[in-house]
Structure formats: C-alpha cells, structure tokens
Design a protein around this motif. Structure first.
Motif, PDB file in Angstrom:
ATOM      1  N   ARG A 181       0.801  -1.211   0.000  1.00 36.36           N
ATOM      2  CA  ARG A 181       0.000   0.000   0.000  1.00 36.36           C
ATOM      3  C   ARG A 181       0.837   1.267   0.000  1.00 36.36           C
ATOM      4  O   ARG A 181       2.056   1.263   0.136  1.00 36.36           O
ATOM      5  CB  ARG A 181      -1.048  -0.026   1.116  1.00 36.36           C
ATOM      6  N   ARG A 182       0.123   2.378  -0.194  1.00 33.98           N
ATOM      7  CA  ARG A 182       0.779   3.634  -0.515  1.00 33.98           C
ATOM      8  C   ARG A 182       1.672   4.185   0.602  1.00 33.98           C
ATOM      9  O   ARG A 182       2.683   4.805   0.329  1.00 33.98           O
ATOM     10  CB  ARG A 182      -0.266   4.673  -0.883  1.00 33.98           C
ATOM     11  N   GLY A 183       1.293   4.028   1.853  1.00 34.23           N
ATOM     12  CA  GLY A 183       2.106   4.597   2.914  1.00 34.23           C
ATOM     13  C   GLY A 183       3.554   4.144   2.824  1.00 34.23           C
ATOM     14  O   GLY A 183       4.494   4.950   2.923  1.00 34.23           O
ATOM     15  N   ARG A 184       3.758   2.862   2.611  1.00 36.13           N
ATOM     16  CA  ARG A 184       5.113   2.331   2.512  1.00 36.13           C
ATOM     17  C   ARG A 184       5.756   2.697   1.174  1.00 36.13           C
ATOM     18  O   ARG A 184       6.963   2.888   1.090  1.00 36.13           O
ATOM     19  CB  ARG A 184       5.111   0.825   2.731  1.00 36.13           C
ATOM     20  N   PHE A 185       4.943   2.794   0.128  1.00 32.34           N
ATOM     21  CA  PHE A 185       5.457   3.264  -1.160  1.00 32.34           C
ATOM     22  C   PHE A 185       6.014   4.674  -1.020  1.00 32.34           C
ATOM     23  O   PHE A 185       7.098   4.977  -1.537  1.00 32.34           O
ATOM     24  CB  PHE A 185       4.347   3.230  -2.213  1.00 32.34           C
ATOM     25  N   TYR A 186       5.290   5.558  -0.337  1.00 33.77           N
ATOM     26  CA  TYR A 186       5.757   6.929  -0.168  1.00 33.77           C
ATOM     27  C   TYR A 186       7.141   6.964   0.479  1.00 33.77           C
ATOM     28  O   TYR A 186       8.000   7.761   0.094  1.00 33.77           O
ATOM     29  CB  TYR A 186       4.798   7.728   0.711  1.00 33.77           C
ATOM     30  N   ARG A 187       7.343   6.113   1.458  1.00 35.74           N
ATOM     31  CA  ARG A 187       8.618   6.111   2.163  1.00 35.74           C
ATOM     32  C   ARG A 187       9.731   5.491   1.312  1.00 35.74           C
ATOM     33  O   ARG A 187      10.879   5.928   1.355  1.00 35.74           O
ATOM     34  CB  ARG A 187       8.481   5.371   3.498  1.00 35.74           C
ATOM     35  N   ALA A 188       9.393   4.473   0.533  1.00 34.34           N
ATOM     36  CA  ALA A 188      10.392   3.810  -0.313  1.00 34.34           C
ATOM     37  C   ALA A 188      10.740   4.640  -1.546  1.00 34.34           C
ATOM     38  O   ALA A 188      11.859   4.557  -2.047  1.00 34.34           O
ATOM     39  CB  ALA A 188       9.878   2.439  -0.753  1.00 34.34           C
ATOM     40  N   ALA A 189       9.784   5.418  -2.031  1.00 31.96           N
ATOM     41  CA  ALA A 189       9.965   6.141  -3.300  1.00 31.96           C
ATOM     42  C   ALA A 189       9.489   7.586  -3.157  1.00 31.96           C
ATOM     43  O   ALA A 189       8.489   7.985  -3.749  1.00 31.96           O
ATOM     44  CB  ALA A 189       9.192   5.422  -4.407  1.00 31.96           C
ATOM     45  N   PRO A 190      10.187   8.399  -2.384  1.00 33.26           N
ATOM     46  CA  PRO A 190       9.698   9.752  -2.092  1.00 33.26           C
ATOM     47  C   PRO A 190       9.582  10.661  -3.310  1.00 33.26           C
ATOM     48  O   PRO A 190       8.706  11.530  -3.345  1.00 33.26           O
ATOM     49  CB  PRO A 190      10.720  10.296  -1.086  1.00 33.26           C
ATOM     50  N   LYS A 191      10.437  10.486  -4.320  1.00 29.18           N
ATOM     51  CA  LYS A 191      10.310  11.327  -5.513  1.00 29.18           C
ATOM     52  C   LYS A 191       9.058  10.960  -6.302  1.00 29.18           C
ATOM     53  O   LYS A 191       8.317  11.837  -6.765  1.00 29.18           O
ATOM     54  CB  LYS A 191      11.561  11.196  -6.386  1.00 29.18           C
ATOM     55  N   MET A 192       8.806   9.681  -6.450  1.00 28.47           N
ATOM     56  CA  MET A 192       7.614   9.250  -7.187  1.00 28.47           C
ATOM     57  C   MET A 192       6.348   9.496  -6.382  1.00 28.47           C
ATOM     58  O   MET A 192       5.260   9.604  -6.948  1.00 28.47           O
ATOM     59  CB  MET A 192       7.742   7.784  -7.575  1.00 28.47           C
ATOM     60  N   ALA A 193       6.469   9.598  -5.061  1.00 28.56           N
ATOM     61  CA  ALA A 193       5.299   9.839  -4.216  1.00 28.56           C
ATOM     62  C   ALA A 193       4.570  11.105  -4.635  1.00 28.56           C
ATOM     63  O   ALA A 193       3.334  11.140  -4.714  1.00 28.56           O
ATOM     64  CB  ALA A 193       5.716   9.922  -2.751  1.00 28.56           C
ATOM     65  N   GLU A 194       5.323  12.166  -4.914  1.00 30.32           N
ATOM     66  CA  GLU A 194       4.693  13.427  -5.296  1.00 30.32           C
ATOM     67  C   GLU A 194       3.983  13.311  -6.641  1.00 30.32           C
ATOM     68  O   GLU A 194       2.950  13.931  -6.864  1.00 30.32           O
ATOM     69  CB  GLU A 194       5.740  14.539  -5.337  1.00 30.32           C
ATOM     70  N   VAL A 195       4.521  12.492  -7.524  1.00 38.53           N
ATOM     71  CA  VAL A 195       3.900  12.306  -8.838  1.00 38.53           C
ATOM     72  C   VAL A 195       2.575  11.557  -8.711  1.00 38.53           C
ATOM     73  O   VAL A 195       1.563  11.976  -9.279  1.00 38.53           O
ATOM     74  CB  VAL A 195       4.846  11.560  -9.794  1.00 38.53           C
ATOM     75  N   VAL A 196       2.566  10.450  -7.973  1.00 41.20           N
ATOM     76  CA  VAL A 196       1.325   9.674  -7.904  1.00 41.20           C
ATOM     77  C   VAL A 196       0.227  10.452  -7.190  1.00 41.20           C
ATOM     78  O   VAL A 196      -0.955  10.323  -7.531  1.00 41.20           O
ATOM     79  CB  VAL A 196       1.546   8.283  -7.263  1.00 41.20           C
ATOM     80  N   LYS A 197       0.593  11.279  -6.234  1.00 39.57           N
ATOM     81  CA  LYS A 197      -0.412  12.130  -5.585  1.00 39.57           C
ATOM     82  C   LYS A 197      -1.000  13.111  -6.594  1.00 39.57           C
ATOM     83  O   LYS A 197      -2.202  13.419  -6.557  1.00 39.57           O
ATOM     84  CB  LYS A 197       0.211  12.884  -4.409  1.00 39.57           C
ATOM     85  N   ARG A 198      -0.149  13.594  -7.504  1.00 36.26           N
ATOM     86  CA  ARG A 198      -0.625  14.502  -8.545  1.00 36.26           C
ATOM     87  C   ARG A 198      -1.570  13.772  -9.504  1.00 36.26           C
ATOM     88  O   ARG A 198      -2.586  14.333  -9.947  1.00 36.26           O
ATOM     89  CB  ARG A 198       0.584  15.086  -9.291  1.00 36.26           C
ATOM     90  N   VAL A 199      -1.242  12.529  -9.823  1.00 38.48           N
ATOM     91  CA  VAL A 199      -2.122  11.731 -10.686  1.00 38.48           C
ATOM     92  C   VAL A 199      -3.447  11.452  -9.979  1.00 38.48           C
ATOM     93  O   VAL A 199      -4.514  11.520 -10.599  1.00 38.48           O
ATOM     94  CB  VAL A 199      -1.432  10.416 -11.097  1.00 38.48           C
ATOM     95  N   ASP A 200      -3.389  11.151  -8.692  1.00 31.95           N
ATOM     96  CA  ASP A 200      -4.624  10.945  -7.923  1.00 31.95           C
ATOM     97  C   ASP A 200      -5.556  12.142  -8.029  1.00 31.95           C
ATOM     98  O   ASP A 200      -6.782  11.986  -7.995  1.00 31.95           O
ATOM     99  CB  ASP A 200      -4.304  10.749  -6.431  1.00 31.95           C
ATOM    100  N   ALA A 201      -4.974  13.341  -8.124  1.00 28.83           N
ATOM    101  CA  ALA A 201      -5.749  14.575  -8.072  1.00 28.83           C
ATOM    102  C   ALA A 201      -6.125  15.132  -9.443  1.00 28.83           C
ATOM    103  O   ALA A 201      -6.727  16.213  -9.510  1.00 28.83           O
ATOM    104  CB  ALA A 201      -4.970  15.632  -7.287  1.00 28.83           C
ATOM    105  N   LEU A 202      -5.803  14.434 -10.522  1.00 26.91           N
ATOM    106  CA  LEU A 202      -6.134  14.946 -11.856  1.00 26.91           C
ATOM    107  C   LEU A 202      -7.638  15.208 -11.974  1.00 26.91           C
ATOM    108  O   LEU A 202      -8.441  14.287 -11.798  1.00 26.91           O
ATOM    109  CB  LEU A 202      -5.709  13.943 -12.930  1.00 26.91           C
ATOM    110  N   PRO A 203      -8.047  16.423 -12.267  1.00 26.15           N
ATOM    111  CA  PRO A 203      -9.479  16.714 -12.355  1.00 26.15           C
ATOM    112  C   PRO A 203     -10.220  15.823 -13.342  1.00 26.15           C
ATOM    113  O   PRO A 203     -11.359  15.419 -13.091  1.00 26.15           O
ATOM    114  CB  PRO A 203      -9.507  18.188 -12.800  1.00 26.15           C
TER     115      PRO A 203
END
Length: 221
Positions: A181-203
């Motif tokens: 799940r995402r919590g551990r992904f964020y910690r393992a891949a902090p640069k990609m974390a910001e990207v996937v959050k941006r994709v989550d928020a695509l209008p």
C-alpha cells in the motif's frame, strides 16, 4: 463501435480504463474479479487463455493482453500526431522514449509479477501457513526494493518523465496502491510519491477514480 475491457475495479485494468477515459474513447467493461474463483476467471478465458486481467478487445476485434503492452499500444495509436488532444507516450523519436519503454517494462516484470504470488501464496508456498507468511513478507520486501530502485533512477518533473503525463504515471499510480500500500510506497519512493499524488488529483479522472478505485478511508495503509 467501442473497446471492451476485461477487468475489475482496483485491478490491473484500471490504468487501461483510465487511459481510455483520458483519450475520450468509448469502452465497456466485462467485470471479472479473477481472484474470486474459477467462475470469474472463466469469463476471461475466451479472450485470454491465461484467464488473467486485463484484456482489451479493439473495435476491430483484435485482442490485446498484458497491461504494459495495452497501455503502450493505446498511447502510440492515439499519439498527438494523429489525435491532437492525446499525448500519453513519448513519440518514438522523443528523447524520453527509451526511459519510457524501460520503466513500462520494469513495472510489470519486477513488481506487478509479484502479485500473482501474493494473490494466492499457496501457488508457490504450498498449504503451510508459516511458509505462506514468509513468502508474503519476502515479496513485500521485494516490491518495496524495486520501487526504491526505480525512485533512485528517475528525476521527475511534474510527472515521471518530465512535465507531460504519460501512461507510465497512470500505471505507477495504480500499482503503487496495492499491498504493501501507498504509505510504505511513499517512504520507499519519495520522488515518485509526489507524482502519484498529482495523478490521484487529476481533475479529469476524479469521477473515474470514484467509480473504479475509490480513495476510501484508510486507503493509503
């Protein structure tokens, strides 16, 4: 005429469905959560003898399987040179093309493949509960190791390959939501974390996410 996707909510068909949605292409979904048993897998068998998701049937009747292949095919088929409002893959002569293909192959080969084991650990570990638990732990560690490896070698802009959204972003955004799940992904891949959050928020995908992969309470783990 429209595309037909053999898939399931929250599954590997979701990035395919998201791509079709962004491209404005009509499609229907044959819902087949294959992890629920043979009856669901049998729904997929006519188009994929492996009885695995996703599978795509084109308006012309061609069958495509393998998530990365489907995503690349859709993005290339509807490249801006042929469809002005689309642009979900670097063109063959684009400087980003090599890295795009590299990571589009890496995700299924190194990470997605682990879920065939995790969905039914008895396939490789047998029926012993302890062996299954160890297998789940080792595959979890391997998934996080692979995400960290990828994170160490990409230099994202707004998206993973600069400032343009590609199907790679959709792919990683979905697969990174699966266990652990995402919590551990964020910690393992902090640069990609910001990207996937941006994709989550695509209008353009908010209604789609709500229907096909909702952000329910506790979804990040």
């Amino acid at each position: 005429m429209s595309f037909t996707v053999y898939g399931a909510a929250g599954s590997g068909s979701v990035p395919v469905e998201a791509t079709l949605t962004l491209l404005g292409l009509a499609f229907t979904v044959v819902e087949a959560p294959t992890w629920e048993g043979d009856a669901e897998r049998d729904k997929v068998a006519p188009v994929n003898p492996m009885r695995q998701l996703p599978a795509l049937v084109t308006p012309e009747g061609e069958v495509l399987t393998e998530s990365a292949a489907i995503l690349i095919w859709l993005a290339d088929r509807h490249h801006p040179a042929r469809r002005a409002e689309a642009g979900l893959a670097p063109a063959p002569d684009d400087a980003w093309r090599g890295q795009f293909l590299r990571w589009m192959c890496f995700v299924p080969a190194a990470i997605y493949s682990m879920y065939w084991v995790r969905d039914a650990p008895s396939r490789l570990a047998g029926e012993d509960a302890g062996d299954q638990a160890r297998l789940l732990k080792r595959t979890e560690d391997r998934i996080l190791e692979c995400w960290a490896t990828m994170d160490g070698q990409v230099e994202p802009g707004r998206f993973l390959l600069g400032d343009t959204l590609t199907v790679l972003d959709l792919y990683v955004a979905v697969v990174s939501r699966w266990g652990p799940r995402r919590g551990r992904f964020y910690r393992a891949a902090p640069k990609m974390a910001e990207v996937v959050k941006r994709v989550d928020a695509l209008p353009a995908l908010q209604d789609f996410w709500a229907e096909r992969y909702p952000f329910e309470t506790g979804w990040e783990g």
